[in-house]
Scaffold this motif. Structure first.
Motif, PDB file in Angstrom:
ATOM      1  N   LEU A  67       0.780  -1.107   0.000  1.00  8.96           N
ATOM      2  CA  LEU A  67       0.017  -0.083   0.141  1.00  8.96           C
ATOM      3  C   LEU A  67       0.903   1.269  -0.118  1.00  8.96           C
ATOM      4  CD1 LEU A  67      -2.658  -1.037   2.636  1.00  8.96           C
ATOM      5  CD2 LEU A  67      -2.940  -1.113   0.136  1.00  8.96           C
ATOM      6  N   HIS A 106     -10.264  -2.645   4.768  1.00  9.78           N
ATOM      7  CA  HIS A 106     -11.023  -1.516   4.402  1.00  9.78           C
ATOM      8  C   HIS A 106     -10.836  -1.158   2.770  1.00  9.78           C
ATOM      9  CE1 HIS A 106     -12.658  -0.515   8.400  1.00  9.78           C
ATOM     10  NE2 HIS A 106     -11.499  -0.946   8.752  1.00  9.78           N
ATOM     11  N   PRO A 107      -9.444  -1.117   2.518  1.00 10.43           N
ATOM     12  CA  PRO A 107      -9.137  -0.591   1.067  1.00 10.43           C
ATOM     13  C   PRO A 107      -9.635  -2.038   0.304  1.00 10.43           C
ATOM     14  CG  PRO A 107      -7.120  -1.118   2.159  1.00 10.43           C
ATOM     15  CD  PRO A 107      -8.394  -0.889   3.419  1.00 10.43           C
ATOM     16  N   LEU A 152     -15.183   4.969   4.360  1.00  9.48           N
ATOM     17  CA  LEU A 152     -15.396   3.873   3.200  1.00  9.48           C
ATOM     18  C   LEU A 152     -16.788   3.910   2.618  1.00  9.48           C
ATOM     19  CD1 LEU A 152     -14.286   1.351   2.069  1.00  9.48           C
ATOM     20  CD2 LEU A 152     -15.242   0.147   3.807  1.00  9.48           C
ATOM     21  N   GLY A 187     -13.266  -1.627  -0.450  1.00  7.31           N
ATOM     22  CA  GLY A 187     -13.477  -0.692  -1.531  1.00  7.31           C
ATOM     23  C   GLY A 187     -13.068  -1.077  -2.534  1.00  7.31           C
ATOM     24  N   THR A 231      -5.870   7.826   5.831  1.00  3.06           N
ATOM     25  CA  THR A 231      -6.244   6.437   5.684  1.00  3.06           C
ATOM     26  C   THR A 231      -7.009   5.966   6.738  1.00  3.06           C
ATOM     27  OG1 THR A 231      -4.324   5.250   6.628  1.00  3.06           O
ATOM     28  CG2 THR A 231      -3.882   5.958   4.132  1.00  3.06           C
ATOM     29  N   LEU A 240      -7.581   6.760   2.073  1.00  7.29           N
ATOM     30  CA  LEU A 240      -8.226   5.336   2.132  1.00  7.29           C
ATOM     31  C   LEU A 240      -8.451   5.138   0.344  1.00  7.29           C
ATOM     32  CD1 LEU A 240      -9.444   2.681   2.940  1.00  7.29           C
ATOM     33  CD2 LEU A 240     -11.501   4.147   3.422  1.00  7.29           C
ATOM     34  N   GLU A 241      -8.714   6.168  -0.387  1.00  5.01           N
ATOM     35  CA  GLU A 241      -8.694   5.999  -1.725  1.00  5.01           C
ATOM     36  C   GLU A 241      -7.513   5.630  -2.403  1.00  5.01           C
ATOM     37  OE1 GLU A 241     -11.343   5.911  -4.367  1.00  5.01           O
ATOM     38  OE2 GLU A 241     -12.854   5.748  -2.373  1.00  5.01           O
ATOM     39  N   THR A 242      -6.556   6.205  -1.969  1.00  2.00           N
ATOM     40  CA  THR A 242      -5.260   5.713  -2.618  1.00  2.00           C
ATOM     41  C   THR A 242      -5.087   4.419  -2.447  1.00  2.00           C
ATOM     42  OG1 THR A 242      -4.494   8.062  -1.582  1.00  2.00           O
ATOM     43  CG2 THR A 242      -2.783   6.240  -2.672  1.00  2.00           C
ATOM     44  N   HIS A 243      -5.228   3.777  -1.190  1.00  4.47           N
ATOM     45  CA  HIS A 243      -5.063   2.402  -0.906  1.00  4.47           C
ATOM     46  C   HIS A 243      -5.977   1.500  -1.798  1.00  4.47           C
ATOM     47  CE1 HIS A 243      -2.534   3.165   2.896  1.00  4.47           C
ATOM     48  NE2 HIS A 243      -1.958   3.585   1.727  1.00  4.47           N
ATOM     49  N   ILE A 244      -7.159   1.986  -1.961  1.00  2.44           N
ATOM     50  CA  ILE A 244      -8.459   1.218  -2.663  1.00  2.44           C
ATOM     51  C   ILE A 244      -7.707   1.305  -4.199  1.00  2.44           C
ATOM     52  CG2 ILE A 244     -10.683   1.520  -3.849  1.00  2.44           C
ATOM     53  CD1 ILE A 244     -11.476   2.804  -1.196  1.00  2.44           C
TER      54      ILE A 244
END
Length: 508
Positions: free
Chosen positions: A36, A84-85, A183, A88, A178, A52-56
């Protein structure tokens, strides 16, 4: 061929999956650990803009790459924060995912951030403060744990010292955003087959999940779906480090659709906690005032009283409420039949974060009982059950003169590892050394849930070290909740024994 995409948790990168991935590939499966963004630089600084969107997006990239290279079934495995990611991404590629595996991870909900799943309130506050000081992009740095601090994020039971040292050396700061970004889910991933892998050394177990389902916990109802399977691993929160071979085997079995299935609540049978009490007890008058019920004996007044305190955490909307459960009413009527006032109450222990509120509820209820003119305010016993056990700590640490006995039946006597309770207020094993001469009566089932049994052993060891006497009433073949689960002669004798001991201390 099954393709496993392995998503790590907080502070960690693809390196944590090394041994597990090797065992999966040796069995003919594909293994694709995910790194990640921002978690691949052990001593680096968190870059602005990572959320979080970066990791998704990181997980989506791996899904798309695996799809392009292989026509195999894709199984997504998320550990801890990694779920969580993972969810997503699964929500956006649901048609390409064969199964989702929650590895000692929660059940994230639409609109909630990952921080909501962190049980330790001090950690939640720390992340919020870092985000606030880091500006709008949340560029503050959440440093990885020191070697002795990993327990705050999950039990390290079973992790070899060398592996823990490597985990610490390779850990990276976690971008606060993150954990703070909500989410967003459409519900597409909810239709996918899923497997939960519970690490019993971290405080999770099949029996505890089934118990909460039986209590009516709506948040867990999805776990009774036929598409959901479950496994247990007897280890802490880091099975990829403590037992990679066993974890690889479980993942392969999960991919094949194997695993335990929970029974839906209300499947035509009474749940265990609502089955009849194991003793025939007299139907005596009950008076209800607020959250307290009194069962009154036909005896001269004032009378000593026994206050029965239920466990938890329980769903806030559970009905009937605990003071109407057969076990609590059975004990209270039994006490009243012996000439004591029996008292039951409802307290608001709905989450592990609610212990302070529940403690205040219990203290107020006890004072209400003591204030009743039919009660001898100087002769009170408190009797705690199950998850009510941590509430004993206040009374053990500073026993009032009117408290003549403290009893506990299948109690939790130290915080479970996944509760995130770092302070010692609700840690009876730490408080028992200050109990002095307060009589203690502990009923211990021989078939107790292992994680709860470990807290009892910790408590008894601490009591022995401090010279505090504990009378232990054993039920060798009994289970947690034996009064309604195991109506045997052995169980009946254990209840009689414990009640006689408590009443003897009240009348001494």
């Amino acid at each position: 061929m099954t393709e496993f995409i392995l998503v790590p948790g907080v502070f960690t990168g693809a390196h944590v999956w090394q041994d597990t991935a090797g065992r999966l590939t040796a069995k003919g499966a594909g293994a694709h650990p995910v790194t990640l963004t921002g978690l691949d630089a052990p001593s680096g600084t968190v870059s602005p803009g990572i959320d979080l969107e970066t990791h998704i997006a990181d997980v989506l990239t791996v899904i798309d790459a695996v799809r392009a290279a292989s026509g195999g079934d894709i199984v997504l495995v998320g550990h801890d924060y990694g779920i969580h990611p993972l969810l997503g991404a699964a929500d956006r590629r649901a048609e390409h995912i064969a199964r989702i595996v929650h590895l000692d991870a929660g059940m994230p909900q639409d609109g909630l951030p990952a921080l909501a799943a962190v049980p330790d309130p001090s950690l939640r506050a720390l992340v919020a403060d870092l985000a606030a000081t880091g500006g709008a992009e949340g560029a503050g740095e959440l440093p990885p744990p020191a070697p002795g601090e990993w327990q705050r994020w999950g039990s390290t039971a079973g992790v070899p010292d060398a592996a823990l040292e490597r985990l610490t050396a390779l850990a990276a700061p976690q971008p606060p955003a993150t954990l703070l970004q909500p989410l967003r889910l459409t519900g597409a991933a909810a239709a996918l087959p899923a497997t939960g892998v519970l690490c019993t050394g971290n405080g999770a177990s099949l029996d505890m999940l089934q118990m909460r389902l039986d209590f009516g916990d709506r948040a867990l109802q999805a776990l009774a779906d036929a598409r959901v399977t479950l496994f247990e691993l007897p280890t802490g929160h880091w099975p990829m480090l403590s037992c990679p071979a066993e974890l690889a085997e479980v993942l392969l079995r999960a991919a094949a659709g194997e695993g335990h299935r929970l029974k839906p609540a209300g499947d035509g049978q009474l749940p265990p906690h609502l089955r009849p009490f194991l003793l025939d007890v007299p139907e005596l008058p009950r008076e209800r005032t607020g959250n307290v019920d009194l069962y009154l004996p036909d005896a001269p007044e004032p009378r000593p009283a026994v206050v029965f305190v239920h466990g938890g955490p329980l769903p806030a909307d559970a009905r009937p409420t605990p003071r109407d459960w057969p076990t609590l009413t059975g004990y209270a009527r039994y006490a009243a039949g012996q000439g004591m006032v029996g008292a039951t109450l409802d307290h608001r222990l709905y989450d592990v974060a609610d212990y302070p509120r529940a403690a205040a509820d219990v203290a107020a209820a006890v004072e209400r009982v003591r204030a009743d003119p039919r009660v001898d305010a100087d002769r009170i016993a408190l009797w705690f059950f199950s998850g009510g056990g941590p509430l004993t700590a206040d009374w053990l640490g500073a026993p009032p003169s009117w408290l003549r006995c403290l009893a506990a039946t299948y109690p939790i006597l130290a915080p479970l590892p996944n509760w995130g309770m770092t302070d010692t207020r609700f840690h009876p094993a730490a408080a028992v050394a200050r109990a002095g001469t307060l009589p203690l009566v502990l009923t211990r089932p021989g078939r107790e849930l292992p994680d709860i049994a470990a807290t009892v052993e910790e408590f008894l060891a601490a009591a022995k070290d401090s010279g505090t006497h504990v009378e232990v009433v054993d039920v060798p073949h009994g289970r947690h909740g034996f009064e309604t689960l195991d109506p045997t002669e052995e169980s009946r004798q254990a209840v009689h024994h414990a009640m006689r001991s408590v009443l003897a201390h009240l009348t001494a």
